[in-house]
Design an enzyme around this catalytic site. Structure first.
Site, PDB file in Angstrom:
ATOM      1  N   GLY A 211       0.835  -1.209   0.000  1.00 38.85           N
ATOM      2  CA  GLY A 211       0.000   0.000   0.000  1.00 38.85           C
ATOM      3  C   GLY A 211       0.861   1.246   0.000  1.00 38.85           C
ATOM      4  N   ASN A 212       0.299   2.385   0.372  1.00 42.23           N
ATOM      5  CA  ASN A 212       1.082   3.619   0.494  1.00 42.23           C
ATOM      6  C   ASN A 212       0.493   4.486   1.612  1.00 42.23           C
ATOM      7  OD1 ASN A 212      -0.932   5.527  -0.697  1.00 42.23           O
ATOM      8  ND2 ASN A 212      -0.676   4.146  -2.441  1.00 42.23           N
ATOM      9  N   HIS A 213       1.092   5.664   1.818  1.00 44.32           N
ATOM     10  CA  HIS A 213       0.748   6.475   3.001  1.00 44.32           C
ATOM     11  C   HIS A 213      -0.428   7.426   2.794  1.00 44.32           C
ATOM     12  CE1 HIS A 213       4.245   5.009   5.079  1.00 44.32           C
ATOM     13  NE2 HIS A 213       5.002   5.327   4.040  1.00 44.32           N
TER      14      HIS A 213
END
Ligand code: PMT
Length: 401
Positions: A211-213
């Protein structure tokens, strides 16, 4: 730009304890670009000082029909000057006098002569607010075309709890903004807008993902701002803890890029504008393990395959839709953003850089540059809500042309 920019707001303050909140209201209105003048009933200055209000508003504060030298204060001029007259707090006494057409102070004389819209934010104890005479007076004012900002429920100065507290200054500001938007409807009013937000999670096994932030803050702020301007908004969000406040936003939650792709294309043909602020994963694991992957070797290689480029596909399929993408860059920012603008056949791209402190992922602020075919516009670091307003102002300008 706020709908309050350059608007002339006359604020009438009456003598109730809620008057102490009005200093913040004056400051908020000024911050949004409004010009503010204040008039007080004689009792109101027991609760707030004319000096504070004149300092905050930048204008002289009036409460008498004439000054110590006998010069007349022209109440008619106040009424003609104002684009909007807001009476906050409005006591039961002033409410009754307004309903009955009494005119024994400057505020009431101004009310009777004002030609602009009048908004009234009552504040009193719960039994006074519930009294049949107060209810009837509020109905009478509504029948005169005045807008009532209902009192809120909560703890009151008497120590009792119930409905009677003046609406909070931010609620009053929102009502004032809505009032001006109704007078000058946005280009987005009645349009269907698709916004994407948040990250996508690409499953590796039943417990892990890539995923990412992204928090979803930027996309949610854009969706809410578009709804405030009268658009019907479809918000498609990846996993995010953000909450919605506006009833005109229809929220669809998804997890992976593939799910976001499918949800986007269920709506794409019927929308007028797309703002793609989601941080979509470019790659996903080729195979999702059915069981949790066990810790064995020192190294683990996960084969990844390309996800669909959702925005790129919209660029290929678009008819009349206005398409806006986001670019999150770490190097060659403008060049890369311009490349995405043309490759994905966009009308505009919003560039945010991880090199700018307070911009990009997770923060409540952002600094953007908007690039279209014919211009590059730079903005300061602002709250994501203010960034959303800047972006929609830009889009409205382009749609207007
Ligand atoms: O959510 P927040 O914490 O508030 O953070 C906001 C944000 C930083 C995520 C947001 O402002 C932002 O920059 N979003 C886009 C991030 C991104 O994925 O940029 P990109 O340069 O990789 O992609 C370019 C555009 O193509 C984006 O509009 C993206 O949504 C879209 N895209 C990307 C990959 C893909 N497979 N499909 C896409 O549609």
């Amino acid at each position: 730009m706020s709908s309050l920019q350059s608007k002339k707001i006359l604020l009438g303050i009456t003598g109730g304890i809620a008057a102490y909140k009005v200093n913040g209201l004056v400051r908020d209105l000024k911050k949004r670009g409004a010009e503010v003048k204040v008039i007080l009933t004689p009792c109101a200055s027991d609760f707030v000082t004319p000096l504070t209000l004149s300092t905050l508003s930048g204008n002289a504060v009036e409460s008498e029909f004439y000054d110590a030298k006998g010069n007349w204060t022209n109440h008619v001029e106040f009424g003609l000057w104002a684009d909007l007259f807001v009476i906050a707090p409005c006591t039961a006494n002033t409410l009754a006098k307004m309903a009955g057409g009494l005119c024994d102070n400057l505020l009431l004389a101004t009310y009777l002569s004002a030609r602009c819209t009048v908004m009234v934010a009552p504040a009193m104890d719960l039994d006074m607010y519930a009294h049949p005479s107060t209810r009837r007076n509020l109905e009478t004012l509504a029948s005169y075309g005045n807008a009532i900002i209902p009192a809120e429920h909560g703890e009151l100065a008497s120590g009792l709890t119930g409905q009677g507290r003046m609406a909070e200054p931010e609620t009053i500001v929102a009502k004032i903004e809505e009032q001006f938007m109704r007078q000058n409807p946005s280009v987005l009013k009645g349009k269907k807008v698709l916004v994407t937000a948040g990250p996508t999670y690409e499953a590796i096994d039943p417990v892990r993902f890539v995923g990412n932030h992204s928090s979803g803050k930027m996309g949610f702020a854009i969706a809410e701002e578009a709804a405030k301007r009268g658009a019907h908004v479809v918000l498609i969000s990846g996993p995010s803890a953000e909450r919605l406040h506006h009833p005109m936003v229809e929220l669809h939650r998804v997890t992976s890029a593939r799910e976001m792709h499918d949800e986007v294309f269920r709506h794409f043909d019927t929308v007028d504008l797309v703002v793609m602020s989601a941080a979509v994963a470019d790659y996903a694991p080729k195979n999702i393990a059915v069981e949790k992957i066990k810790k064995k070797d020192d190294e683990l290689a996960i084969e990844m395959v390309k996800n669909p480029d959702i925005l790129g596909e919209m660029g290929e399929r678009k008819k009349d839709q206005f398409l806006v993408g986001f670019a999150l860059e770490t190097e060659n920012e403008i060049e890369n953003a311009k490349g995405k603008l043309s490759r994905k056949n966009l009308d505009a791209i919003v560039l945010n850089s991880l090199k700018d402190d307070g911009a990009g992922f997770g923060t409540s602020t952002n600094r953007i540059r908007i690039i279209s075919k014919d211009e590059l516009r730079e903005f300061d670091l602002k709250s994501k809500k203010a960034v959303a307003a800047d972006l929609l102002d830009f889009i409205e300008e382009k749609l207007h042309r």
